[in-house]
Design a protein around this motif. Structure first.
Motif, PDB file in Angstrom:
ATOM      1  N   VAL A 156       0.865  -1.179   0.000  1.00 39.09           N
ATOM      2  CA  VAL A 156       0.000   0.000   0.000  1.00 39.09           C
ATOM      3  C   VAL A 156       0.902   1.230   0.000  1.00 39.09           C
ATOM      4  N   SER A 157       0.731   2.119  -0.994  1.00 38.56           N
ATOM      5  CA  SER A 157       1.640   3.257  -1.082  1.00 38.56           C
ATOM      6  C   SER A 157       0.964   4.464  -1.689  1.00 38.56           C
ATOM      7  N   ASP A 158       1.633   5.615  -1.582  1.00 34.98           N
ATOM      8  CA  ASP A 158       1.214   6.861  -2.226  1.00 34.98           C
ATOM      9  C   ASP A 158      -0.194   7.295  -1.822  1.00 34.98           C
ATOM     10  N   GLY A 159      -0.540   7.049  -0.561  1.00 35.70           N
ATOM     11  CA  GLY A 159      -1.825   7.527  -0.052  1.00 35.70           C
ATOM     12  C   GLY A 159      -2.991   6.581  -0.261  1.00 35.70           C
ATOM     13  N   ALA A 160      -2.744   5.370  -0.728  1.00 40.52           N
ATOM     14  CA  ALA A 160      -3.821   4.409  -0.978  1.00 40.52           C
ATOM     15  C   ALA A 160      -4.249   3.739   0.325  1.00 40.52           C
ATOM     16  N   SER A 161      -5.303   2.907   0.217  1.00 39.54           N
ATOM     17  CA  SER A 161      -5.857   2.252   1.393  1.00 39.54           C
ATOM     18  C   SER A 161      -6.179   0.796   1.068  1.00 39.54           C
ATOM     19  N   ALA A 162      -5.962  -0.080   2.026  1.00 41.50           N
ATOM     20  CA  ALA A 162      -6.314  -1.494   1.868  1.00 41.50           C
ATOM     21  C   ALA A 162      -6.987  -1.981   3.142  1.00 41.50           C
ATOM     22  N   GLN A 163      -8.045  -2.746   2.988  1.00 40.13           N
ATOM     23  CA  GLN A 163      -8.712  -3.356   4.133  1.00 40.13           C
ATOM     24  C   GLN A 163      -8.784  -4.851   3.905  1.00 40.13           C
ATOM     25  N   LEU A 164      -8.177  -5.615   4.806  1.00 39.88           N
ATOM     26  CA  LEU A 164      -8.195  -7.063   4.736  1.00 39.88           C
ATOM     27  C   LEU A 164      -8.897  -7.609   5.972  1.00 39.88           C
ATOM     28  N   ASP A 165      -9.897  -8.443   5.762  1.00 37.86           N
ATOM     29  CA  ASP A 165     -10.640  -9.052   6.860  1.00 37.86           C
ATOM     30  C   ASP A 165     -10.621 -10.567   6.693  1.00 37.86           C
ATOM     31  N   ASP A 166     -10.242 -11.259   7.762  1.00 34.59           N
ATOM     32  CA  ASP A 166     -10.275 -12.731   7.783  1.00 34.59           C
ATOM     33  C   ASP A 166      -9.494 -13.327   6.614  1.00 34.59           C
ATOM     34  N   CYS A 167      -8.334 -12.778   6.339  1.00 33.47           N
ATOM     35  CA  CYS A 167      -7.516 -13.268   5.230  1.00 33.47           C
ATOM     36  C   CYS A 167      -6.326 -14.073   5.741  1.00 33.47           C
ATOM     37  N   ARG A 168      -5.772 -14.873   4.858  1.00 36.36           N
ATOM     38  CA  ARG A 168      -4.646 -15.730   5.202  1.00 36.36           C
ATOM     39  C   ARG A 168      -3.514 -15.472   4.207  1.00 36.36           C
ATOM     40  N   ILE A 169      -2.359 -15.096   4.752  1.00 40.41           N
ATOM     41  CA  ILE A 169      -1.170 -14.827   3.934  1.00 40.41           C
ATOM     42  C   ILE A 169      -0.117 -15.857   4.310  1.00 40.41           C
ATOM     43  N   ARG A 170       0.399 -16.585   3.325  1.00 39.76           N
ATOM     44  CA  ARG A 170       1.375 -17.638   3.590  1.00 39.76           C
ATOM     45  C   ARG A 170       2.498 -17.607   2.564  1.00 39.76           C
ATOM     46  N   GLU A 171       3.677 -17.954   3.013  1.00 43.12           N
ATOM     47  CA  GLU A 171       4.831 -18.150   2.134  1.00 43.12           C
ATOM     48  C   GLU A 171       5.065 -16.936   1.234  1.00 43.12           C
ATOM     49  N   ALA A 172       5.348 -15.827   1.863  1.00 44.51           N
ATOM     50  CA  ALA A 172       5.675 -14.596   1.148  1.00 44.51           C
ATOM     51  C   ALA A 172       6.949 -14.015   1.746  1.00 44.51           C
ATOM     52  N   ALA A 173       7.631 -13.163   0.991  1.00 44.20           N
ATOM     53  CA  ALA A 173       8.767 -12.452   1.571  1.00 44.20           C
ATOM     54  C   ALA A 173       8.259 -11.453   2.616  1.00 44.20           C
ATOM     55  N   THR A 174       7.279 -10.642   2.238  1.00 42.13           N
ATOM     56  CA  THR A 174       6.646  -9.696   3.166  1.00 42.13           C
ATOM     57  C   THR A 174       5.145  -9.912   3.117  1.00 42.13           C
ATOM     58  N   GLY A 175       4.518  -9.995   4.301  1.00 42.68           N
ATOM     59  CA  GLY A 175       3.075 -10.190   4.332  1.00 42.68           C
ATOM     60  C   GLY A 175       2.321  -8.965   3.839  1.00 42.68           C
ATOM     61  N   ALA A 176       2.488  -7.841   4.533  1.00 40.20           N
ATOM     62  CA  ALA A 176       1.846  -6.592   4.121  1.00 40.20           C
ATOM     63  C   ALA A 176       2.811  -5.454   4.384  1.00 40.20           C
ATOM     64  N   TRP A 177       2.843  -4.489   3.486  1.00 40.93           N
ATOM     65  CA  TRP A 177       3.766  -3.357   3.616  1.00 40.93           C
ATOM     66  C   TRP A 177       2.985  -2.077   3.349  1.00 40.93           C
ATOM     67  N   PHE A 178       2.836  -1.261   4.385  1.00 40.74           N
ATOM     68  CA  PHE A 178       2.271   0.080   4.261  1.00 40.74           C
ATOM     69  C   PHE A 178       3.461   1.020   4.139  1.00 40.74           C
ATOM     70  N   ARG A 179       3.614   1.630   2.973  1.00 38.53           N
ATOM     71  CA  ARG A 179       4.920   2.162   2.609  1.00 38.53           C
ATOM     72  C   ARG A 179       5.154   3.621   2.973  1.00 38.53           C
ATOM     73  N   ASP A 180       4.146   4.505   2.883  1.00 43.29           N
ATOM     74  CA  ASP A 180       4.482   5.919   3.000  1.00 43.29           C
ATOM     75  C   ASP A 180       3.297   6.742   3.498  1.00 43.29           C
ATOM     76  N   HIS A 181       3.535   8.047   3.612  1.00 47.05           N
ATOM     77  CA  HIS A 181       2.580   8.961   4.227  1.00 47.05           C
ATOM     78  C   HIS A 181       1.228   8.922   3.526  1.00 47.05           C
ATOM     79  N   GLY A 182       0.175   8.867   4.323  1.00 47.35           N
ATOM     80  CA  GLY A 182      -1.178   8.835   3.785  1.00 47.35           C
ATOM     81  C   GLY A 182      -1.658   7.442   3.451  1.00 47.35           C
ATOM     82  N   SER A 183      -0.762   6.473   3.421  1.00 49.56           N
ATOM     83  CA  SER A 183      -1.150   5.098   3.121  1.00 49.56           C
ATOM     84  C   SER A 183      -1.600   4.418   4.408  1.00 49.56           C
ATOM     85  N   GLY A 184      -2.654   3.636   4.300  1.00 52.01           N
ATOM     86  CA  GLY A 184      -3.146   2.987   5.507  1.00 52.01           C
ATOM     87  C   GLY A 184      -4.211   1.977   5.177  1.00 52.01           C
TER      88      GLY A 184
END
Length: 802
Positions: A359-387
């Motif tokens: 998530v970057s450049d002021g964007a937004s992500a909402q994850l509910d009841d999700c499963r993340i497996r076998e990744a380098a990074t699970g979730a990355w909120f990168r910069d200002h305004g992103s959430g």
């Protein structure tokens, strides 16, 4: 019936009043026919422009499909303006400005017609016409396959466009046909093209493939609904939506697409249900612009063949994924730009080579009841305004669970990170965020690692079995409430805590990328400076004994002589030329680069230039981390291990990939350049790799190139040298080559393919090992083998050529 005649069976009010007549031309037969009459065309070629204006049946003779050709020299070969039946004809057109078969009015039935033409369109339906078209084929390499225009419609069943110079099926001007079990392939434009307001298309059980363009193109407020369809093997995007287009895909399969599997822009809307997207070269879903939206339910996106995110949402677009699976991709979800949003519910993101959610450049992500497996990074909120929000999610078997950097401010609730190789949650560079009820178990690093004074809030979080400690905080760091840990290191806050935590508390220092690296583990004692076991002369002797590599030996000797003479000049009180000892080794695998690097280190130790001369071999995976700062730390640690010796970086070009927009290799290079200068007297760096790739690596990183004194190229071994390696191996292991075996080996190495899999010296050693295995299988059958039988290797022991 005579060749080229038309038999007309006239109907009447009763059977006895029916009569039959034969006519010499189509025009005469049609003039004489009335509604309900049957026109049977004798085999032959008719050069007339046929116009059907009554509800007649027009057909070829029974049992002779394709024997009747309608092939005028110009104009429209067949025009239908009534609810007629046309069956079993072969239509050929030559007029580039006209269609081959034109339906203008009524609801005719067109059955088993083959159109082979070079016309504007093969079959064209206009106005109020509503034909039923069954089992018809169109071959039109000059124009559109089937065109439905100006409010036209109809049903096309089991039809096939085998070639088209433009779109396979084009719908525009408010037309709305239905396709059932049709195939469209080998077109030079889109497979299915729907354009313009009120234009629409329904397709069921259809297939679009081998298209030089988009498989499906919907634009200009048009709409389409595809069910149980396949789109594959296009040269452009699989599905393209533009300018307020609306598309529903249900139970469809989009696969083997070199570009975006599905791309939509400019307020287009896509509903995707129970569909699969796989083997795509760019994005699986590419969503752009404000008002553009994707709703995906029970879909699967997997097996990317490129280096791009599976789902890309930008410029204010929206994507919703419900009960979906995304796996075997470089990155799963990338959402960027203010106003862009991704909502993911009850979905699985797995086997992701880089980042599952970015998530970057002021964007937004909402994850509910999700499963993340076998990744380098699970979730990355990168910069200002992103959430956004992560709620009730699990992250398992990743390098880092969640990263928050550069002012990003997500809300993370009741999430669990299990077995991360590094941190469970990592916050740095001004990241914020609120973590409530989160848990980290079995981390290879810290549970919660918060540095740079980031003001993250932690409430009711817990860590268990974290190798480096449950919590690691910088001074003036997070606000911590009711957090617990089973670690003896416990919480190490430098910031405020509103409730005491029953474990010792220690403040740690904030560090920059190249500053001192805090590490709670006991520091390894540096190796004691010991006198080298061998002199430089001894090591040079071993270098000379290596098979081949004559130019390499000359280069190393020249460099060694420069260093030795420089040392002697200094001892004599004279100025010594500055010699940069860092080297570039280029060449194919198995040419001895690692061996020569090891010997070079020993030579420098024998000359007193290096303390130890030991070799530390690393590659990209040892230097590049998954979050900001970790790459610099890894590179520094590699330099520490190589202190007094040689740091050998194999496949160094991987630090600077051609598409490096989201890559931390650049951070490793920057750190490397600085340390090579700072520690130039204590560490020698050798970078190695394929010749072409290393040339590109040095050309795009002039700072690195300037640090190296010279490039040494390792040539591939020739068959004589490969034979010599086998002879050395045999002698070392007390085997002998029988008469004829050296000649067989030379022939074998000459015929051996020298492609990317060729391993040079490694291949020679593997060949010897294969010969020993085959020899063992042969001799094991002998009860009391002689010494010759135990030692001699014969031509039959050679492995088969690959």
């Amino acid at each position: 019936m005579a060749q080229g005649t038309v038999q007309v069976t006239h109907t009447g009010t009763s059977r006895w009043r029916r009569r039959t007549g034969e006519y010499a031309s189509l025009a005469a037969a049609l003039e004489a026919a009335g509604d309900g009459d049957v026109l049977t065309l004798a085999p032959g070629t008719y050069r007339e422009n046929l116009v059907v204006q009554r509800s007649v049946t027009l057909r070829g003779p029974e049992g002779s499909p394709g024997s009747v050709r309608i092939a005028p020299v110009d104009g429209v070969p067949l025009t239908v303006r009534a609810s007629a039946t046309v069956q079993g004809l072969h239509i050929e057109g030559q007029d580039a400005a006209a269609p081959a078969l034109l339906v203008e009015e009524g609801a005719p039935e067109l059955v088993d017609i083959r159109v082979v033409t070079r016309s504007a369109s093969g079959i064209e339906v206009r106005g109020g016409a509503r034909p039923t078209v069954r089992r018809c084929t169109v071959d039109n390499p000059a124009g559109i396959g089937i065109a439905v225009l100006d409010g036209g419609g109809g049903v096309f069943e089991e039809c096939e466009v085998v070639a088209a110079g433009q779109a396979g099926i084009a719908v525009r001007g408010g037309a709305h046909p239905r396709l059932e079990r049709c195939r469209v392939h080998h077109t030079s434009g889109a497979g299915l093209s729907v354009t313009g307001e009120h234009s629409g298309l329904e397709a069921v059980g259809c297939e679009v493939y081998e298209v030089k363009g988009s498989g499906v193109h919907i634009t200009g407020r048009a709409a389409a609904h595809l069910t149980d369809c396949d789109v594959h093997r296009t040269t452009a995007d699989g599905v393209t939506l533009d300018t307020d287009a609306v598309l529903t895909l249900a139970d469809c399969r989009i696969h083997d697409i070199p570009e975006n599997a599905i791309d939509l822009r400019s307020r287009s809307v896509l509903t995707l249900t129970r569909s699969t997207v796989r083997r795509f070269g760019r994005n699986g879903l590419s969503v752009w612009d404000p008002g553009t939206r994707v709703d995906a339910n029970q879909c699967e996106i997997h097996d990317s063949t490129g280096d791009y995110p599976a789902v890309w949402v930008s410029d204010g677009a929206t994507a919703v994924l419900d009960a979906c699976r995304v796996h075997d991709v470089p990155d799963a979800l990338f959402v960027l730009d203010r106003g862009s949003r991704v909502d993911v519910v009850d979905s699985d993101l797995s086997q992701v080579r880089n980042t599952a959610v970015s998530v970057s450049d002021g964007a937004s992500a909402q994850l509910d009841d999700c499963r993340i497996r076998e990744a380098a990074t699970g979730a990355w909120f990168r910069d200002h305004g992103s959430g956004g929000t992560l709620a009730n999610c699990t992250v398992d078997a990743v390098q880092t669970g969640v990263i928050v950097t550069k002012g990003a401010d997500p809300t993370i609730e009741r999430c669990t990170v299990t077995s991360p190789a590094e941190a469970g949650f990592y916050v740095s560079a001004g990241g914020r965020g609120s973590l409530t009820g989160c848990r980290v178990t079995g981390s290879g690093g810290y549970g919660f690692h918060i540095i740079d004074g980031c003001r993250t809030t932690l409430k009711k979080c817990r860590t268990e079995r974290c190798s480096r400690g449950g919590y690691e905080f910088a001074e003036d760091g997070p606000v911590v409430e009711e957090c617990t840990s089973d670690e003896s290191g416990g919480v190490r806050p430098g910031g405020a805590t509103t409730a005491p935590i029953p474990v010792p508390q220690t403040a740690t220092q904030t560090v920059g990328l190249l500053g001192a690296v805090p590490d709670p583990r006991p520091a390894a004692a540096p190796p004691e400076a010991t006198k080298p076991a061998r002199t430089s002369t001894d090591v040079l002797g071993e270098l000379d004994a290596l098979v081949g590599l004559e130019s390499v030996k000359r280069e190393v000797r020249a460099l060694t002589d420069m260093i030795e003479v420089g040392r002697r000049r200094q001892q004599a009180g004279l100025k010594a030329a500055s010699v940069r000892r860092h080297l570039v080794f280029t060449g194919s695998p198995g040419t001895g680069k690692t061996t020569v690097a090891r010997l070079y280190g020993e030579i420098l130790a024998g000359l007193g230039v290096l303390e130890q001369g030991h070799l530390v071999e690393v590659s990209r995976v040892d230097l590049v981390g998954e979050h900001i700062g970790s790459t610099a730390i890894r590179t520094q640690e590699a330099f520490q291990r190589a202190h007094g010796g040689v740091l050998f970086i194999d496949e160094a070009y991987a630090l600077s990939p051609e598409d490096s927009g989201r890559d931390f290799g650049r951070e490793a290079i920057d750190t490397l350049v600085k340390l090579m200068e700072d520690q130039r007297d204590s560490v020698v760096v050798i970078v190695a790799g394929y010749t072409a790739e290393m040339e590109r690596f040095l050309s795009v990183n002039p700072g690195v190139a300037s640090r190296f004194s010279r490039t040494i190229t390792f040539s591939d071994y020739v068959p004589d040298e490969l034979l010599h390696i086998v002879e050395q191996q045999a002698d070392e292991h007390e085997y002998r080559l029988a008469s004829g075996t050296p000649e067989a080996l030379l022939k074998y190495f000459t015929a051996l393919p020298k492609g990317p899999a060729f391993g040079n010296g490694r291949t020679a050693r593997q060949t010897f090992e294969s010969m020993v295995e085959r020899h063992a299988g042969r001799v094991a059958q002998v009860d009391e083998p002689s010494t010759d039988e135990l030692t001699l290797l014969y031509p039959d022991d050679l492995p088969e050529l690959p």
